[in-house]
Write a protein that holds these residues in place. Structure first.
Motif, short mmCIF file in Angstrom:
data_model
loop_
_atom_site.label_atom_id
_atom_site.label_comp_id
_atom_site.label_asym_id
_atom_site.label_seq_id
_atom_site.Cartn_x
_atom_site.Cartn_y
_atom_site.Cartn_z
N GLU A 262 0.84 -1.20 0.00
CA GLU A 262 0.00 0.00 0.00
C GLU A 262 0.87 1.25 0.00
O GLU A 262 0.63 2.21 -0.75
N GLY A 263 1.91 1.25 0.86
CA GLY A 263 2.80 2.39 0.92
C GLY A 263 3.55 2.61 -0.39
O GLY A 263 3.72 3.75 -0.83
N SER A 264 3.98 1.52 -1.01
CA SER A 264 4.71 1.63 -2.28
C SER A 264 3.82 2.20 -3.37
O SER A 264 4.26 3.02 -4.18
N ILE A 265 2.56 1.77 -3.40
CA ILE A 265 1.63 2.29 -4.41
C ILE A 265 1.42 3.79 -4.23
O ILE A 265 1.43 4.56 -5.20
N GLU A 266 1.28 4.23 -2.99
CA GLU A 266 1.08 5.66 -2.75
C GLU A 266 2.32 6.46 -3.16
O GLU A 266 2.20 7.55 -3.73
N GLU A 267 3.51 5.94 -2.87
CA GLU A 267 4.73 6.63 -3.27
C GLU A 267 4.82 6.72 -4.80
O GLU A 267 5.20 7.76 -5.35
N LEU A 268 4.45 5.65 -5.47
CA LEU A 268 4.47 5.65 -6.94
C LEU A 268 3.47 6.66 -7.50
O LEU A 268 3.78 7.37 -8.47
N ILE A 269 2.30 6.72 -6.91
CA ILE A 269 1.27 7.64 -7.41
C ILE A 269 1.75 9.09 -7.30
O ILE A 269 1.61 9.89 -8.23
N VAL A 270 2.34 9.43 -6.15
CA VAL A 270 2.85 10.78 -5.97
C VAL A 270 3.93 11.09 -7.00
O VAL A 270 3.91 12.14 -7.65
N ALA B 123 16.83 -0.28 -3.13
CA ALA B 123 16.54 0.85 -2.23
C ALA B 123 15.07 0.90 -1.89
O ALA B 123 14.22 0.36 -2.60
N VAL B 124 14.77 1.55 -0.77
CA VAL B 124 13.38 1.75 -0.37
C VAL B 124 12.68 2.62 -1.42
O VAL B 124 13.23 3.62 -1.88
N LEU B 125 11.49 2.21 -1.80
CA LEU B 125 10.74 2.94 -2.82
C LEU B 125 10.13 4.20 -2.19
O LEU B 125 9.25 4.12 -1.34
N THR B 126 10.61 5.36 -2.63
CA THR B 126 10.06 6.64 -2.20
C THR B 126 9.85 7.51 -3.43
O THR B 126 10.53 7.35 -4.44
N TYR B 127 8.92 8.45 -3.31
CA TYR B 127 8.62 9.28 -4.47
C TYR B 127 9.80 10.15 -4.86
O TYR B 127 10.05 10.39 -6.04
N ASP B 128 10.59 10.63 -3.87
CA ASP B 128 11.72 11.49 -4.21
C ASP B 128 12.83 10.71 -4.91
O ASP B 128 13.54 11.26 -5.75
N ILE C 157 4.12 1.16 -15.66
CA ILE C 157 3.53 2.50 -15.63
C ILE C 157 4.40 3.39 -16.51
O ILE C 157 5.63 3.42 -16.36
N VAL C 158 3.77 4.12 -17.43
CA VAL C 158 4.51 4.96 -18.36
C VAL C 158 3.99 6.39 -18.28
O VAL C 158 2.78 6.62 -18.26
#
Length: 237
Positions: free
Chosen positions: A73-81, A115-120, A182-183
């Motif tokens: 769930e957290g990874s999906i939110e980071e990807l969306i941002v 690495a940890v998936l983060t939006y930045d 995702i593109v």
């Protein structure tokens, strides 16, 4: 030592009920007030055993499943941002999410990150001046496994000429396995999701969230249920 503690606990419990039945108020009062200290002493003395028991409980399949679901769930939110910020700036990007079929060959062909998936992190990778912006990012087990990964281009002649190399690479990858790609279009900023060689375009944040949950979370839940049934079936055989 443990046997002595068990015996002492049994004696105290027995005295408690005897004092209640016999109306020994003083004895009952002393036992009720001393129980808290006994419990505290037991926690201190057996803290290593309690720690091991809690660690064993945390490794139970149910709790492992909850932890994985929360991480997904957290990874999906980071990807969306990240994807929406890239889309707003018209920065091209492609992110492939591994599912059941491994993407090891493509990971090894890129730059390993683990690495940890983060939006930045996603944003920094796809900046046009960044050395890793060419190629795809591959997400494996809710972590960024590698960047600058080159994917196979589809040879489907029926595709629109409007689709660039990123879209064709995403389609080519998902034609070979069950990954989700995702593109983000560099020209238009349009967000697309590619699965099973089929491209779906024009996602906003809410639509992308719903689609990724259906493709990633529900797939994992179904897989977990199948894995849980396998030992039971083996036991019956």
């Amino acid at each position: 030592m443990r046997c002595r503690w068990r015996s002492a606990a049994g004696v105290i419990v027995g005295l408690f009920y005897v004092s209640r039945w016999s109306h020994l108020e003083t004895v009952n009062f002393l036992i009720r007030n001393i129980v808290g200290y006994i419990v505290f002493a037991g926690i201190v003395l057996f803290q290593s055993d309690i720690r091991r028991a809690l660690a064993h409980l945390g490794r139970a399949p149910f709790f492992r499943y909850l932890a994985k679901e929360e991480a997904a769930e957290g990874s999906i939110e980071e990807l969306i941002v990240a994807v929406n910020m890239l889309s707003a700036k018209h920065i091209g990007a492609i992110v492939a999410i591994e599912r059941q079929v491994g993407l090891r060959n493509y990971i090894e062909g890129g730059i390993p990150l683990d690495a940890v998936l983060t939006y930045d992190l996603i944003l920094s990778i796809f900046q046009p001046t960044a050395p890793l912006h060419d190629g795809a990012v591959i997400v494996q087990e809710d972590r960024v496994a590698a960047a600058a990964c080159f994917l196979p281009l589809t040879v489907n002649p029926k595709l629109s000429r409007e689709l660039g190399s990123r879209h064709r690479a995403a389609i080519g990858l998902t034609e070979e396995n069950d990954a989700v790609a995702i593109v983000v279009s560099e020209e238009s900023g349009v967000i697309s999701v590619v699965v099973d060689g089929q491209i779906e375009r024009g996602f906003d944040a809410d639509g992308l969230r719903a689609r990724l949950r259906s493709l990633v979370l529900q797939r994992r839940a179904a897989s977990s249920r199948r894995d849980a049934r396998v030992p039971d079936m083996v036991g019956r055989l």
